[in-house]
Write a protein that holds these residues in place. Sequence first.
Motif, short mmCIF file in Angstrom:
data_model
loop_
_atom_site.label_atom_id
_atom_site.label_comp_id
_atom_site.label_asym_id
_atom_site.label_seq_id
_atom_site.Cartn_x
_atom_site.Cartn_y
_atom_site.Cartn_z
N TYR A 238 19.76 -3.23 -19.17
CA TYR A 238 19.49 -2.26 -20.23
C TYR A 238 18.98 -0.93 -19.68
N TYR B 77 14.69 9.76 -23.01
CA TYR B 77 13.53 9.20 -23.74
C TYR B 77 12.39 10.22 -23.84
N GLY C 30 10.90 -3.35 -32.52
CA GLY C 30 12.02 -3.40 -31.56
C GLY C 30 11.76 -2.50 -30.37
N GLU D 136 8.85 -7.02 -30.22
CA GLU D 136 10.23 -7.13 -29.73
C GLU D 136 10.69 -8.58 -29.84
N ASP E 162 9.47 -11.25 -34.53
CA ASP E 162 10.55 -10.76 -35.37
C ASP E 162 9.92 -9.84 -36.42
N LEU F 189 12.97 2.73 -33.26
CA LEU F 189 13.80 3.75 -32.61
C LEU F 189 14.99 3.17 -31.86
C1 LIG Z 1 19.03 -0.72 -28.99
S1 LIG Z 1 17.58 -1.64 -28.66
C2 LIG Z 1 16.33 -0.37 -28.72
C3 LIG Z 1 15.12 -0.75 -27.90
C4 LIG Z 1 14.08 0.37 -27.80
N1 LIG Z 1 13.55 0.73 -29.09
C5 LIG Z 1 14.66 1.57 -27.10
O1 LIG Z 1 14.70 2.66 -27.70
O2 LIG Z 1 15.06 1.42 -25.93
C6 LIG Z 1 17.25 -2.50 -30.18
C7 LIG Z 1 16.09 -3.46 -30.02
O3 LIG Z 1 15.69 -3.96 -31.28
C8 LIG Z 1 15.31 -5.32 -31.10
N2 LIG Z 1 15.34 -5.95 -32.42
C9 LIG Z 1 16.39 -6.00 -33.28
N3 LIG Z 1 16.04 -6.68 -34.39
C10 LIG Z 1 14.76 -7.06 -34.23
C11 LIG Z 1 13.85 -7.81 -35.04
N4 LIG Z 1 14.22 -8.29 -36.23
N5 LIG Z 1 12.59 -8.01 -34.58
C12 LIG Z 1 12.22 -7.53 -33.37
N6 LIG Z 1 13.05 -6.83 -32.54
C13 LIG Z 1 14.30 -6.60 -32.97
C14 LIG Z 1 16.35 -5.84 -30.12
O4 LIG Z 1 15.96 -7.05 -29.52
C15 LIG Z 1 16.44 -4.67 -29.15
O5 LIG Z 1 15.51 -4.76 -28.12
#
Ligand SMILES: C[S@@+](CC[C@H](N)C(=O)[O-])C[C@H]1O[C@@H](n2cnc3c(N)ncnc32)[C@H](O)[C@@H]1O
Length: 248
Positions: free
Chosen positions: A12, A21, A45, A66, A87, A103
């Motif tokens: 990632y 960022y 997230g 996360e 979650d 974000l």
């Molecule tokens: C595209 S990534 C963005 C991560 C971070 N915010 C960034 O900007 O790098 C989306 C993130 O949302 C998390 N995510 C999605 N749905 C979620 C949920 N219901 N609860 C917690 N995390 C969640 C995913 O696991 C992932 O790490």
Amino acid sequence: MADVFDAYSRYYDLLYRDKDYVSEADYIARLLKAYGSGRELLEFGSGTGRHGRLFAERGYRVLGIERSPEMIAASTETEGFSCRQGDVCTLDLGYRFDAVLALFHVVCYQTSNSAVCALFDRAALHLKQGGIFIFDVWYSPAVYSQKPAVRVKRISDATTEITRIAEPYPRPNENVVDVNYLVFVEDVKSGGVQKVDETHPMRHFSLPELDLIAEHSGFERVAAEEFLTGQKPGENTWGVCIVMKKVR
Ligand SMILES: C[S@@+](CC[C@H](N)C(=O)[O-])C[C@H]1O[C@@H](n2cnc3c(N)ncnc32)[C@H](O)[C@@H]1O
């Protein structure tokens, strides 16, 4: 086929090495200030913590939530930033923050109505009265007008060369695009290649739809603008940043 952010998380930070960022954190910090937020932030997230650590450097106290244990494992905590696994659709910390952030399309990963509503409810539950919820989403008018296309991304560091093919499969009646990521990871030294195959279902949103969901959760939308530029959203605006205020 792996789960979302299972194997993908290992690459990632390298895949998004070119994502700015720092400018994004400055932009969100400007919004937080403009809408009168205090310094306690809950980040939905939080991924590998790149925004969270930057907010901490800017004097905020940030708790990241996360879902993916792999993303958490790739994240480091710093003074002012910590994260835990959870979650955000079922979260109950028993504490209220000044602002909630989600974000880089975190809201888009909630593809069902029940999941989107649950996320909004949990944002409201964790906000003080008048608190701010900031998130970015794919914008339906742009998705329909521009149409998702196959994209290839190549990126490398001293040890690894990555080629990622992103193939979109729209589900037009659900406002969802299944993005299939096929990632080839080459170990520069040995020449060995590993293949990662992950599908990320992404929902896109219109403003009236978001307003309806917001109203049910006790929010009022106070801004909608192109992410980073602040321009009025339109058919060419793929990423829209939304600011909502908790009014009930
Ligand atoms: C595209 S990534 C963005 C991560 C971070 N915010 C960034 O900007 O790098 C989306 C993130 O949302 C998390 N995510 C999605 N749905 C979620 C949920 N219901 N609860 C917690 N995390 C969640 C995913 O696991 C992932 O790490």
